[in-house]
Design an enzyme around this catalytic site. Structure first.
Site, PDB file in Angstrom:
ATOM      1  N   LEU A  83       0.811  -1.227   0.000  1.00 49.87           N
ATOM      2  CA  LEU A  83       0.000   0.000   0.000  1.00 49.87           C
ATOM      3  C   LEU A  83       0.842   1.274   0.000  1.00 49.87           C
ATOM      4  CD1 LEU A  83      -1.645  -2.019   2.408  1.00 49.87           C
ATOM      5  CD2 LEU A  83      -3.358  -0.378   1.678  1.00 49.87           C
ATOM      6  N   THR A 132      -5.742   2.147  -7.275  1.00 45.06           N
ATOM      7  CA  THR A 132      -6.845   3.104  -7.220  1.00 45.06           C
ATOM      8  C   THR A 132      -7.682   3.066  -8.494  1.00 45.06           C
ATOM      9  OG1 THR A 132      -7.280   5.482  -7.288  1.00 45.06           O
ATOM     10  CG2 THR A 132      -5.123   4.815  -7.988  1.00 45.06           C
ATOM     11  N   ASP A 133      -8.934   3.521  -8.379  1.00 41.04           N
ATOM     12  CA  ASP A 133      -9.783   3.625  -9.582  1.00 41.04           C
ATOM     13  C   ASP A 133      -9.336   4.774 -10.488  1.00 41.04           C
ATOM     14  OD1 ASP A 133     -10.619   5.770  -7.992  1.00 41.04           O
ATOM     15  OD2 ASP A 133     -12.765   5.353  -8.209  1.00 41.04           O
ATOM     16  N   GLU A 134      -8.449   5.650  -9.964  1.00 36.88           N
ATOM     17  CA  GLU A 134      -8.060   6.826 -10.747  1.00 36.88           C
ATOM     18  C   GLU A 134      -7.245   6.460 -11.988  1.00 36.88           C
ATOM     19  OE1 GLU A 134      -6.887  10.288  -8.504  1.00 36.88           O
ATOM     20  OE2 GLU A 134      -7.908   9.550  -6.713  1.00 36.88           O
ATOM     21  N   TYR A 157      -0.351  11.662 -10.102  1.00 40.00           N
ATOM     22  CA  TYR A 157      -0.614  10.585  -9.138  1.00 40.00           C
ATOM     23  C   TYR A 157      -1.138   9.346  -9.847  1.00 40.00           C
ATOM     24  CZ  TYR A 157      -3.350   7.788  -5.809  1.00 40.00           C
ATOM     25  OH  TYR A 157      -3.889   6.746  -5.100  1.00 40.00           O
ATOM     26  N   LYS A 161       0.464   5.540 -10.353  1.00 41.14           N
ATOM     27  CA  LYS A 161      -0.192   4.300  -9.890  1.00 41.14           C
ATOM     28  C   LYS A 161      -0.431   3.356 -11.084  1.00 41.14           C
ATOM     29  CE  LYS A 161      -1.462   3.229  -6.323  1.00 41.14           C
ATOM     30  NZ  LYS A 161      -0.811   2.554  -5.164  1.00 41.14           N
ATOM     31  N   ASN A 187     -11.768   6.420  -0.323  1.00 44.56           N
ATOM     32  CA  ASN A 187     -12.051   5.935   1.039  1.00 44.56           C
ATOM     33  C   ASN A 187     -12.303   7.096   1.971  1.00 44.56           C
ATOM     34  OD1 ASN A 187     -10.175   2.905   1.629  1.00 44.56           O
ATOM     35  ND2 ASN A 187     -10.951   3.652  -0.311  1.00 44.56           N
ATOM     36  N   ASP A 287     -10.421  25.696  -9.860  1.00 44.42           N
ATOM     37  CA  ASP A 287     -10.443  24.238  -9.976  1.00 44.42           C
ATOM     38  C   ASP A 287      -9.029  23.670 -10.032  1.00 44.42           C
ATOM     39  OD1 ASP A 287     -11.588  21.780 -10.070  1.00 44.42           O
ATOM     40  OD2 ASP A 287     -12.544  22.013 -12.032  1.00 44.42           O
TER      41      ASP A 287
HETATM   42  N1  LIG Z   1      -7.128   7.005   0.022  1.00 49.22           N
HETATM   43  C1  LIG Z   1      -7.886   6.505  -0.925  1.00 49.22           C
HETATM   44  O1  LIG Z   1      -9.043   6.913  -1.062  1.00 49.22           O
HETATM   45  C2  LIG Z   1      -7.366   5.417  -1.831  1.00 49.22           C
HETATM   46  C3  LIG Z   1      -8.267   4.812  -2.715  1.00 49.22           C
HETATM   47  C4  LIG Z   1      -7.802   3.763  -3.520  1.00 49.22           C
HETATM   48  C5  LIG Z   1      -6.502   3.328  -3.433  1.00 49.22           C
HETATM   49  N2  LIG Z   1      -5.643   3.946  -2.569  1.00 49.22           N
HETATM   50  C6  LIG Z   1      -4.263   3.422  -2.507  1.00 49.22           C
HETATM   51  O2  LIG Z   1      -4.114   2.803  -1.223  1.00 49.22           O
HETATM   52  C7  LIG Z   1      -2.793   2.987  -0.754  1.00 49.22           C
HETATM   53  C8  LIG Z   1      -2.817   3.653   0.606  1.00 49.22           C
HETATM   54  O3  LIG Z   1      -3.453   4.928   0.494  1.00 49.22           O
HETATM   55  P1  LIG Z   1      -3.658   5.877   1.756  1.00 49.22           P
HETATM   56  O4  LIG Z   1      -4.767   6.791   1.447  1.00 49.22           O
HETATM   57  O5  LIG Z   1      -3.688   5.051   2.966  1.00 49.22           O
HETATM   58  O6  LIG Z   1      -2.286   6.691   1.696  1.00 49.22           O
HETATM   59  P2  LIG Z   1      -1.556   7.513   2.849  1.00 49.22           P
HETATM   60  O7  LIG Z   1      -0.885   8.634   2.127  1.00 49.22           O
HETATM   61  O8  LIG Z   1      -2.473   7.796   3.985  1.00 49.22           O
HETATM   62  O9  LIG Z   1      -0.469   6.482   3.399  1.00 49.22           O
HETATM   63  C9  LIG Z   1       0.659   6.111   2.649  1.00 49.22           C
HETATM   64  C10 LIG Z   1       1.656   5.459   3.595  1.00 49.22           C
HETATM   65  O10 LIG Z   1       2.804   5.055   2.824  1.00 49.22           O
HETATM   66  C11 LIG Z   1       3.976   5.479   3.502  1.00 49.22           C
HETATM   67  N3  LIG Z   1       5.001   5.749   2.486  1.00 49.22           N
HETATM   68  C12 LIG Z   1       5.003   6.743   1.575  1.00 49.22           C
HETATM   69  N4  LIG Z   1       6.122   6.687   0.834  1.00 49.22           N
HETATM   70  C13 LIG Z   1       6.824   5.612   1.277  1.00 49.22           C
HETATM   71  C14 LIG Z   1       8.054   5.022   0.903  1.00 49.22           C
HETATM   72  N5  LIG Z   1       8.804   5.533  -0.087  1.00 49.22           N
HETATM   73  N6  LIG Z   1       8.472   3.914   1.561  1.00 49.22           N
HETATM   74  C15 LIG Z   1       7.733   3.382   2.570  1.00 49.22           C
HETATM   75  N7  LIG Z   1       6.567   3.927   2.994  1.00 49.22           N
HETATM   76  C16 LIG Z   1       6.114   5.022   2.334  1.00 49.22           C
HETATM   77  C17 LIG Z   1       3.571   6.731   4.263  1.00 49.22           C
HETATM   78  O11 LIG Z   1       4.447   6.993   5.354  1.00 49.22           O
HETATM   79  C18 LIG Z   1       2.155   6.390   4.704  1.00 49.22           C
HETATM   80  O12 LIG Z   1       2.156   5.719   5.942  1.00 49.22           O
HETATM   81  C19 LIG Z   1      -2.052   3.782  -1.809  1.00 49.22           C
HETATM   82  O13 LIG Z   1      -1.319   2.887  -2.607  1.00 49.22           O
HETATM   83  C20 LIG Z   1      -3.161   4.448  -2.606  1.00 49.22           C
HETATM   84  O14 LIG Z   1      -2.766   4.666  -3.936  1.00 49.22           O
HETATM   85  C21 LIG Z   1      -6.043   4.977  -1.764  1.00 49.22           C
END
Ligand SMILES: NC(=O)c1ccc[n+]([C@@H]2O[C@H](COP(=O)([O-])OP(=O)(O)OC[C@H]3O[C@@H](n4cnc5c(N)ncnc54)[C@H](O)[C@@H]3O)[C@@H](O)[C@H]2O)c1
Length: 350
Positions: A83, A132-134, A157, A161, A187, A287
């Site tokens: 993640l 992600t869906d993006e 971004y 991904k 989320n 925007d």
């Molecule tokens: N937030 C959403 O709505 C959403 C939706 C779909 C998918 N995602 C995906 O889910 C995953 C988690 O998203 P999130 O919202 O929890 O993100 P977040 O930004 O809250 O957390 C990301 C985590 O990754 C760690 N991190 C960042 N760079 C790093 C690195 N180089 N090495 C090790 N750790 C590192 C950060 O310290 C953090 O704890 C991501 O891959 C994101 O693309 C998120």
């Protein structure tokens, strides 16, 4: 069977819920949380599992090849749930390279570490990539994203991904790694860093600050409660078919402006303010560059093939979320100051 699962990004928003679910639900698994603790990572999110015998934290950057190698060996990692990422679209617009470094280079580094460590029996181990869906781009006239919708990322971004998704599939095809990918919609819930729409609005309403809304707030997103995403990840990890992709969504589309108005009215009630008070804080701002109009997930495949569906209605989830932020002012104060760095040093040293 006992497993030693490396969960990357476990101190972040979604990762912390996934770590907690796995640590509590699977006492026979060892859960190794690898996180670089960027601004988005916060060990306070994991207080519930800290000290649990099947939970280990490793501070490391997925860009660091030798650190990954050592962690795979030290904990005899059997599977990965990946993640860790830079996750905020606005930040990707100001610093795209940071997203290439973590999301693309970091993911390939992690794939290499797994491939090398599992080389004798690649088919016994799973590399699960959370996306992600993006990556599918923007929907303009109806329709939904399906698992075979062509990729059309529009922001730095989502481009990073999408690239990482392609690398995971390339490793499955080229090296016969056992992989699975899920692509989820937006989320919401506890532990969400307050730069994102819902926690930002809750925080600003409470403190009577303007509520910045991009454009006219017409952009549509599908929202899923974060614990339901964690449950979906559990389902895909255990039941997903090798090489497959699963879309995860909440069947719950909202225009941004409607979400903001809903939060205003709920917060007015909770804070004992006169109805309509908080809506006055809404401020339309220029925007976002290249702002995708609509994302909408068709999550039928995971529902029908793996039996997952959201457990919470949005009305319920948003109540839980607002209450959590109102009751956890300390958490908000800490993530917006440098205090959690101190927390980290006190618990784990520098
Ligand atoms: N937030 C959403 O709505 C959403 C939706 C779909 C998918 N995602 C995906 O889910 C995953 C988690 O998203 P999130 O919202 O929890 O993100 P977040 O930004 O809250 O957390 C990301 C985590 O990754 C760690 N991190 C960042 N760079 C790093 C690195 N180089 N090495 C090790 N750790 C590192 C950060 O310290 C953090 O704890 C991501 O891959 C994101 O693309 C998120």
């Amino acid at each position: 069977m006992s497993k030693s699962i490396l969960i990357t990004g476990g101190a972040g928003f979604i990762g912390s819920h996934v770590v907690q679910l796995f640590v509590e639900k699977y006492p026979d698994y060892t859960i190794v949380n690898l996180d670089a603790l960027t601004y988005a990572g916060n060990l306070e999110n994991l207080k519930a599992v800290e000290g649990t015998s099947n939970y280990i934290f490793e501070k490391a950057d997925i860009q660091d090849e030798s650190a990954l190698k050592a962690i795979f060996a030290k904990h005899a990692i059997t599977d990965v749930i990946h993640l860790a990422a830079e996750s905020h679209v606005d930040r990707s617009i100001t610093d795209p390279l940071a997203f290439v470094k973590t999301n693309v280079f970091g993911t390939v580094n992690l794939l290499n570490a797994a491939k090398e460590f599992w080389k004798d029996k690649l088919s016994d181990h799973l590399f699960y990539h959370v996306s992600t869906d993006e990556v599918y781009g923007s929907l303009h006239d109806g329709g939904f994203f399906l698992e075979d919708t062509p990729y059309d990322p529009q922001s730095p971004y989502s481009a990073s991904k999408a690239s990482s998704d392609h690398f995971v599939r390339a490793y499955a095809n080229t090296y016969k790694m056992k992989t699975v990918i899920s692509n989820c919609s937006n989320n919401y819930g506890p532990n969400h860093f307050p730069e994102k729409l819902i926690p930002l609005c809750i925080h600003n309403i409470k403190t009577n600050k303007p509520l910045p809304v991009y454009g006219r707030g017409e952009n549509v997103r599908d929202w899923l409660f974060v614990k339901d995403h964690a449950r979906a990840i559990d389902t895909v990890f255990h039941k997903g078919k090798e090489g497959e992709t699963y879309n995860i969504g909440g069947f719950n589309e909202w225009k941004n402006i409607d979400i903001v108005k809903l939060l205003c009215s709920k917060m007015d009630e909770k804070l004992g303010r006169e109805a309509g008070t908080s809506e006055k804080l809404i401020t339309y701002v220029k925007d976002r560059a290249g702002h995708d109009l609509r994302y909408a997930i068709d999550a039928t495949k995971i529902q029908q093939e793996l039996g997952w569906e959201p457990s919470l209605q949005f009305e319920e989830g948003i109540e839980i979320t607002i209450d959590w932020y109102l009751n956890n002012q300390d958490w908000l104060d800490h993530v917006t100051s440098g205090a959690y760095q101190k927390y980290y040093s006190e618990h784990y040293g520098d």
